[in-house]
Design an enzyme around this catalytic site. Structure first.
Site, PDB file in Angstrom:
ATOM      1  N   CYS A 121       0.833  -1.201   0.000  1.00  0.00           N
ATOM      2  CA  CYS A 121       0.000   0.000   0.000  1.00  0.00           C
ATOM      3  C   CYS A 121       0.874   1.259   0.000  1.00  0.00           C
ATOM      4  O   CYS A 121       2.014   1.229   0.472  1.00  0.00           O
ATOM      5  CB  CYS A 121      -0.902   0.011   1.242  1.00  0.00           C
ATOM      6  SG  CYS A 121      -2.202  -1.234   1.142  1.00  0.00           S
ATOM      7  N   CYS A 202      -3.537   0.240  -3.219  1.00  0.00           N
ATOM      8  CA  CYS A 202      -4.249   0.506  -1.963  1.00  0.00           C
ATOM      9  C   CYS A 202      -3.581   1.663  -1.222  1.00  0.00           C
ATOM     10  O   CYS A 202      -2.425   1.993  -1.480  1.00  0.00           O
ATOM     11  CB  CYS A 202      -4.310  -0.754  -1.104  1.00  0.00           C
ATOM     12  SG  CYS A 202      -2.741  -1.579  -0.882  1.00  0.00           S
TER      13      CYS A 202
END
Ligand code: AVW
Length: 308
Positions: A121, A202
């Protein structure tokens, strides 16, 4: 009577011989015709189809295998087990012997699966019209990853390939340009890879755009505009940060308040993403300055902070 019977027999023999001769002639003609036809076909099939784009990169197999093993040598710990030979075979199966305007997503599905890996992420960096600059940046900082820095993108970046119905099944002379037909291998492959890259993103993601493009930094027809932003998952991605870079000394066609950026912001807001935009993100601008150290934009101290 005997002479009549003799002449009848002679006639019969004559007819028989004539029949055999005609049959033989027909056979010979058929053989000549068949050989001429197959030769014609063979000659025809030796010519690969002609396209406007550059052909398959020479030594494609060696390049793909070399890049595959090279990437794994550096990052096997993050990637786990990957089979380079299988990856090559699956690329080959996707395009060899095929008409290069008929590529499908099904052709490339096995390859995508073999090469996919998770992306941490807050690391995904998208781009449009900033190919050189964005990769100069990711190579120097390693804080972010573009598609071309992932395993899949790295193996196929900058190379081209396409099949041909004639032997050897690969066209080294030319391949279709993206504008020649939609189903060309490059377009199908990169759109799928871009979709997968966007779906995997993400946290906070970045996009580097080019504010020196006259027609606007954001184009909804680009891969970023037509594939990637549509495949970002609002449940996983919280924020999109836009870095709008200008060429040093080049035209400042658009800033963060520009028309195409507004359009991009609208699309992203509608999809529930938080958005920020920064003109000339400084860490990247400093890299541009390596080539333009004397330009005022590159001075380390601005006038207001300079010592008297
Ligand atoms: P780009 P994108 N014909 O700088 O947003 C030929 O415009 O599209 O940025 N080649 C094309 C075409 C086309 N119509 N469209 C794209 N390309 C190829 C993957 C060409 O090789 C990364 F994740 C060109 O240099 C970025 O976030 C390259 O795509 C995003 O997609 C970039 O075109 C950049 O694609």
């Amino acid at each position: 009577m005997p002479s009549q019977r003799g002449s009848a027999r002679r006639r019969q023999r004559g007819v028989l011989l004539a029949g055999i001769a005609i049959l033989l002639l027909a056979l010979v003609l058929a053989a000549v015709l068949a050989s001429a036809l197959t030769r014609g076909k063979k000659e025809e099939s030796l010519e690969p189809l002609r396209w406007q784009g550059r052909g398959t990169t020479r030594n494609l197999r060696e390049i793909v295998l070399g890049r595959c093993y090279g990437y794994l040598a550096e990052r096997r710990a993050e990637l786990g087990d990957k089979d380079c030979l299988k990856i090559w075979e699956s690329l080959k199966d996707a395009f060899i012997h095929k008409n290069p305007c008929n590529a499908t997503t099904e052709d490339y599905q096995p390859l995508m699966k073999l090469a996919s890996h998770p992306i941490p992420c807050n690391k995904s960096l998208f781009w449009s019209k900033t190919n050189d600059l964005v990769h100069l940046y990711t190579k120097s900082s390693r804080r972010f990853l573009t598609l071309e820095d992932t395993f899949l993108g790295y193996m196929f970046d900058g190379i081209s390939w396409c099949g041909d119905p004639s032997a050897p099944g690969i066209n080294y002379e030319s391949c279709p340009k993206w504008s020649e037909c939609e189903g060309n291998p490059g377009s199908v492959f990169w759109k799928m890879a871009s979709k997968m890259f966007a779906e995997a993103a993400c946290g906070v993601v970045q996009v580097m755009l080019n504010g020196s493009i006259e027609t606007g930094a954001f184009r909804s027809s680009s891969i970023f505009g037509s594939v990637e932003i549509l495949n970002l998952n609002p449940d996983k991605v919280s924020e999109v940060q836009i870095w709008l870079m200008h060429d040093i000394g080049g035209p400042q066609s658009e800033s963060c308040s520009g028309y195409s950026i507004k359009k991009l912001k609208n699309i992203l807001e509608e999809r529930n993403f938080k958005i920020t935009c920064e003109d000339n993100y400084r860490p990247v601008q400093l890299l541009q300055c390596v080539h333009n150290p004397d330009h005022p934009d590159c001075s380390l101290c601005t006038n207001s902070t300079e010592a008297p």
